[in-house]
Write an enzyme that holds these catalytic residues in place. Structure first.
Site, mmCIF file in Angstrom:
data_model
loop_
_atom_site.group_PDB
_atom_site.id
_atom_site.type_symbol
_atom_site.label_atom_id
_atom_site.label_comp_id
_atom_site.label_asym_id
_atom_site.label_seq_id
_atom_site.Cartn_x
_atom_site.Cartn_y
_atom_site.Cartn_z
ATOM 1 N N CYS A 247 0.827 -1.212 0.000
ATOM 2 C CA CYS A 247 0.000 0.000 0.000
ATOM 3 C C CYS A 247 0.864 1.267 0.000
ATOM 4 O O CYS A 247 1.541 1.541 -0.973
ATOM 5 C CB CYS A 247 -0.989 -0.031 1.162
ATOM 6 S SG CYS A 247 -2.408 1.072 0.894
ATOM 7 N N HIS A 336 -3.934 -4.993 -0.286
ATOM 8 C CA HIS A 336 -3.618 -5.586 1.020
ATOM 9 C C HIS A 336 -3.763 -7.108 0.961
ATOM 10 O O HIS A 336 -4.867 -7.637 1.096
ATOM 11 C CB HIS A 336 -4.553 -5.022 2.095
ATOM 12 C CG HIS A 336 -4.193 -3.644 2.524
ATOM 13 N ND1 HIS A 336 -3.415 -3.386 3.624
ATOM 14 C CD2 HIS A 336 -4.486 -2.436 1.986
ATOM 15 C CE1 HIS A 336 -3.248 -2.081 3.760
ATOM 16 N NE2 HIS A 336 -3.885 -1.485 2.775
ATOM 17 N N GLU A 338 -3.042 -9.267 3.135
ATOM 18 C CA GLU A 338 -3.504 -9.809 4.423
ATOM 19 C C GLU A 338 -5.015 -9.722 4.572
ATOM 20 O O GLU A 338 -5.606 -10.382 5.429
ATOM 21 C CB GLU A 338 -2.813 -9.062 5.577
ATOM 22 C CG GLU A 338 -3.414 -7.717 5.943
ATOM 23 C CD GLU A 338 -3.095 -6.597 4.961
ATOM 24 O OE1 GLU A 338 -3.650 -5.497 5.125
ATOM 25 O OE2 GLU A 338 -2.291 -6.807 4.021
#
Length: 366
Positions: A247, A336, A338
């Site tokens: 990011c 992202h 995750e």
């Protein structure tokens, strides 16, 4: 409680206030996730922003600390169509954050989509908010600076080094904390990667003193162009050991390599963004939260685009053209992997980070 949302163009939106009785200023954005309001509110990347949820019902499954992405709420305010249950209300009160419900979030979202992100003010009060007050509130919004003029990362970055030890350490990463989400750390530690989290303004000498096998530059809020100090550190690290980013970290790596970034009209925020891997042609559904992007017209020399967004053709990944020397490895993604919240399509990237670290560790030992 009364609630009012004031936009920089003079638009006044009234609703029901909840959470803390207070007044905040911020950049008004929207998020398209259907779940995950706890993760969203506690994501440090939302510092300086008032978040509007496009999904109409929020608060219906409570609040648990295990879902937190940081030590508390980082968003400035919360805008929803319908709020149910008491847990969300109590959650916002605990961190002195205002919320407003009973408003047309579809109207707000379409306005942001058409006009772009908007400076705004959210006020909650037990007393009715008068017309005279409205005039004063509009003045406050107009005088509020653009988010690009605010240095937000120092407010969310760690102030001291924190070490997260993996039980069976296979490799070690230094994470430059620009406002990292806890789930990023968790994804590394559970794969056997110990994480040394350092402040955003740490110098390369300090970073290298921890003997890392790779560096990860984290997500965070604000404009990457404000972070010359971190960019300089990243630039100095490249070529010394593998460097990766997520990011905001991706944007900082882009600048360090010689590229440019720019502000998107309304950004990507939600758990349903399709990303295409240019090499394989595979498409991943990803979680995203960013208002800036890499300029695809100024690809840094010696680098290439890795992933693209299928909605608007913006850059989602970049890498330094592969070298046989592991220490020259550089790659980063805008989205992202995750999730937190969102789909787990791209979590394999953490496997790749850890494998990269293991290989470089072995190379150093020889």
């Amino acid at each position: 409680m009364y609630g009012i949302l004031v936009l920089e163009d003079g638009t006044i939106i009234r609703g029901d206030g909840f959470g803390a009785e207070t007044e905040v200023l911020g950049e008004l954005v929207f998020n398209t996730s259907m779940t995950g309001y706890v993760e969203i509110l506690t994501d440090p990347s939302y510092k300086g922003q008032i978040v509007t949820m496009t999904y109409p019902l929020e608060g219906n499954y409570g609040v648990e600390k295990e879902w937190f992405e940081s030590d508390g709420i980082k968003a400035e305010g919360f805008v929803v169509k319908d709020m149910t249950g008491s847990k969300l209300d109590e959650f916002l009160k605990e961190y002195n954050i205002p919320g407003i419900s009973g408003v047309d979030t579809r109207y707000i979202t379409r306005k942001i989509r058409s006009k772009g992100v908007i400076r705004s003010l959210l006020k909650t009060s037990t007393n009715p908010i008068t017309k005279d007050e409205e005039t004063e509130l509009i003045k406050k919004v107009v005088e509020y600076p653009d988010i690009s003029e605010i240095d937000l990362v120092p407010e969310v970055s760690t102030k001291e080094t924190v070490i997260y030890n993996a039980e069976d350490e296979k490799t070690r990463c230094v994470l430059i904390d620009c406002g990292v989400k806890q789930s990023i750390i968790d994804c590394l530690v559970e794969r056997g990667c110990s994480v040394v989290k350092v402040p955003y303004n740490s110098k390369e000498e300090e970073i290298m003193s921890y003997n890392p096998d790779f560096v990860l530059v984290s997500n965070g809020p604000g404009d990457p162009e404000n972070m010359a100090e971190t960019v300089e550190t990243v630039k100095n690290l490249i070529g010394t050991l593998p460097v990766t980013g997520i990011c905001l970290g991706h944007q900082l790596i882009t600048i360090a390599l010689g590229g440019k970034t720019y502000k998107l009209k309304f950004g990507h925020r939600g758990g349903n963004q399709p990303v295409k891997d240019i090499d394989s042609g595979k498409v991943y559904i990803t979680s995203q939260n960013h208002g800036f992007a890499t300029d695809d017209k100024i690809v840094p020399e010696g680098s290439e685009l890795m992933h693209m967004n299928l909605n608007d053709d913006t850059v989602e990944g970049i890498r330094k053209i592969e070298s046989n020397d592991l220490k020259n490895t550089v790659w980063s993604v805008q989205y992202h992997p995750e999730a937190g919240p969102g789909p787990h399509d791209a979590r394999f990237l953490f496997d790749e980070m850890v494998e990269l670290g293991i290989k470089f560790k072995a190379e150093k030992a020889n």
